[in-house]
Design an enzyme around this catalytic site. Structure first.
Site, short mmCIF file in Angstrom:
data_model
loop_
_atom_site.label_atom_id
_atom_site.label_comp_id
_atom_site.label_asym_id
_atom_site.label_seq_id
_atom_site.Cartn_x
_atom_site.Cartn_y
_atom_site.Cartn_z
N ARG A 1 90.73 -60.54 -54.67
CA ARG A 1 89.39 -61.05 -54.44
C ARG A 1 89.36 -62.58 -54.53
NH1 ARG A 1 85.48 -57.86 -55.48
NH2 ARG A 1 86.05 -57.03 -57.51
N TYR A 2 90.14 -63.11 -55.45
CA TYR A 2 90.15 -64.55 -55.67
C TYR A 2 91.35 -65.19 -54.97
CZ TYR A 2 86.80 -63.82 -59.54
OH TYR A 2 85.72 -63.52 -60.30
N ASP B 1 78.22 -53.03 -65.51
CA ASP B 1 78.13 -52.90 -64.05
C ASP B 1 77.17 -51.78 -63.67
OD1 ASP B 1 79.94 -54.95 -63.37
OD2 ASP B 1 81.65 -53.61 -63.72
C1 LIG Z 1 88.25 -60.29 -63.24
C2 LIG Z 1 89.11 -60.34 -62.09
C3 LIG Z 1 90.17 -61.25 -62.02
C4 LIG Z 1 90.49 -62.24 -63.12
O1 LIG Z 1 89.46 -63.15 -63.29
P1 LIG Z 1 89.61 -64.36 -64.31
O2 LIG Z 1 88.28 -65.01 -64.30
O3 LIG Z 1 90.72 -65.22 -63.80
O4 LIG Z 1 89.98 -63.77 -65.65
C5 LIG Z 1 90.95 -61.26 -60.88
N1 LIG Z 1 90.72 -60.40 -59.86
C6 LIG Z 1 89.71 -59.52 -59.89
C7 LIG Z 1 89.49 -58.62 -58.74
C8 LIG Z 1 88.88 -59.45 -61.01
O5 LIG Z 1 87.86 -58.57 -61.04
#
Ligand SMILES: *Cc1c(COP(=O)(O)O)cnc(C)c1O
Ligand code: SF4
Length: 378
Positions: free
Chosen positions: A90-91, A270
Site C-alpha cells: 500500500r505504501y 476498524d
Molecule cells: C500498517 C501498515 C504498514 C506499516 O505502517 P507503518 O506506519 O510504517 O508502521 C505497512 N503496510 C500496510 C498495508 C499497513 O497496513
C-alpha cells in the site's frame, strides 16, 4: 514438541468447548463456531477474571458477531492492494508479508477475519512468490511479517523466510507483527531469540490491549526480545468495554514501558463485519490522547490512528492544541489547558514563492456488502 505447541493443543477451540466451559446455548455456539475460528490457549484463558471482562471480550465469541451489520469484510481494501496473495503493498517503500493464516488466539475484533485461519487464502505455497516480489521491487526497504501470526511458524520455517529476506540487498529492516508476547509468551524462547538476532535489524511490534495482559510471563518474553537487541513496539486497538478509558490506557502504557515495550500505535477499531460492537466514537480516542500527553512520559504516548476505510493507510489524529491565530501570533494551549502565545516567524515574501500544492481527492467509499449468513465461507 515445544511447550508453546503443547499449550496450543490444549486450547478451547470448538462450539462444544463453549457449551461445556462457558454454558453457551449449543445452537448459538455452533453458529459462532462456523462464522469465525475460536482458539483460546490455556495461558490467555487464565487471565480472565469474570464473564465479559476485558480479557473475555477479546477472546470469547459473542452473539453480536452474528448481527447483520452490513459492514465490509475487507474494510482496508487489502485484497485490492495485493499484487501476489501473500503481499499487501500500500505504501511506497514497505510491504506486509502474510506468512501464515494461523494465530495463537483468534481475536474477536480481527480486521482480517475473512482470511485468518483459512489456509486457502494465506498459505506457505505463496511464500516464495512473496520473496520473489520483494526481490523484484527495489523500492521495498521495510518488510513486515504478518498473517496470522508469523510466530506460529516453527523456528525453522521462520528462519528460512527471514534469511531469504536478508539476502535481498535493498531490504533494510524486517519487522515481525506478533501477538505472542501477549497471548502466548511461552513462544519467545532463547532459541528463537538466538536465531532472530542473526538477521538484524529486526523489530517486533506486538499487541497488548489491557494492563491485565502485562503479566510476569509477558514481561519476561518482551525482555528476552529486547535483550536480543530487538526493539519492541506495541499496537493497541481501542475497544468498547476493553480499554476505552483514559485510566486503563494510562496504566497500560506505563506498564508497557516497564516491560521495555514502546507504545507505537493506538488504532481506532476498524469497520469490520462482525466486530461493530467494539467500535467507539473518535472523540473517546482523542480524549484518551489528551489525558496521556503531558500527564506521563512522552515515551509512553502512542500515535492515535484511523486506518482509512477503502485502503488509504493510517491517518493520525491529535487533540486540538492550536486554538487560534492573532496576526503572526499562534495561540496554543498546553496539557493543563493553560493558554500560551507563540510569536511565529513571518514568512519571507520572496520570489519564487514557495507554495505547497495540495491535491485532495475524495475517495468514494465502496458500497457496503450485505451480510448473507449462508454465503459465509469457513
Ligand atoms: C500498517 C501498515 C504498514 C506499516 O505502517 P507503518 O506506519 O510504517 O508502521 C505497512 N503496510 C500496510 C498495508 C499497513 O497496513
Ligand atoms: S492475532 Fe492478529 S491476525 Fe490473528 S486474530 Fe488476532 S488480530 Fe487477527
Amino acid at each position: 514438541m515445544e511447550l508453546w505447541q503443547e499449550m496450543l493443543r490444549q486450547s478451547v477451540d470448538s462450539g462444544k468447548d463453549l457449551v461445556e466451559r462457558f454454558d453457551f446455548d449449543p445452537e448459538l455456539a455452533e453458529r459462532l463456531n462456523k462464522l469465525f475460528h475460536i482458539r483460546i490457549n490455556p495461558y490467555y484463558l487464565s487471565l480472565i477474571r469474570y464473564p465479559n471482562d476485558p480479557i473475555w471480550l477479546q477472546c470469547i465469541p459473542n452473539g453480536k458477531e452474528l448481527d447483520e451489520d452490513g459492514l465490509p469484510e475487507d474494510p482496508l481494501a487489502e485484497d485490492s492492494h495485493s499484487p501476489v496473495p501473500s503481499i499487501v503493498h500500500r505504501y511506497p517503500d514497505r510491504v506486509l508479508f502474510l506468512t501464515t493464516s494461523q494465530c495463537s488466539m483468534y481475536c474477536r475484533f480481527c480486521t482480517r477475519k475473512r482470511k485468518v485461519g483459512d489456509s486457502t487464502k494465506i498459505n506457505m505455497k505463496y511464500i516464495q512468490d512473496g520473496i520473489d516480489y520483494i526481490a523484484a521491487h527495489s523500492e521495498v526497504r521495510d518488510v513486515i511479517l504478518s498473517g496470522g501470526d508469523p510466530l506460529m511458524l516453527t523456528d525453522f520455517m521462520l528462519e528460512k523466510i527471514v534469511s531469504g529476506l536478508r539476502a535481498i540487498p535493498h531490504v533494510e529492516i524486517i519487522r515481525l507483527g506478533t501477538k505472542m508476547p501477549c497471548v502466548l509468551p511461552q513462544r519467545i524462547t532463547p532459541k528463537l531469540c538466538k536465531m532472530l538476532r542473526k538477521y538484524h535489524p529486526i523489530y517486533v511490534n506486538t499487541h497488548f490491549n489491557h494492563p491485565w495482559e502485562c503479566t510476569p510471563e509477558a514481561k519476561k518474553a518482551c525482555e528476552m526480545l529486547a535483550d536480543a537487541g530487538i526493539p519492541v513496539g506495541n499496537q493497541a486497538v481501542l475497544m468498547k468495554g476493553v480499554n476505552d478509558n483514559p485510566d486503563v490506557m494510562l496504566e497500560l502504557v506505563r506498564k508497557l514501558l516497564t516491560m521495555r515495550v514502546r507504545p507505537y500505535y493506538l488504532y481506532q477499531a476498524d469497520i469490520t463485519k462482525g466486530a461493530n460492537h467494539f467500535r467507539t466514537p473518535v472523540s473517546v480516542g482523542l480524549d484518551i490522547m489528551d489525558k496521556l500527553r503531558g500527564h506521563t512520559s512522552g515515551l509512553a504516548i502512542p500515535h492515535f490512528v484511523i486506518d482509512a476505510p477503502g485502503g488509504g493507510g493510517k491517518i493520525p489524529l491529535l487533540p486540538q492544541y492550536v486554538i487560534g491565530k492573532n496576526g503572526s501570533q499562534i495561540i496554543l494551549r498546553n496539557y493543563k489547558y493553560d493558554i500560551y502565545t507563540y510569536p511565529d516567524v513571518e514568512e519571507e515574501v520572496a520570489a519564487p514563492t514557495r507554495t505547497v500544492e495540495r491535491k485532495y481527492t475524495r475517495k468514494k467509499s465502496r458500497p457496503a456488502k450485505v451480510y448473507e449468513p449462508d454465503k459465509v465461507q469457513v
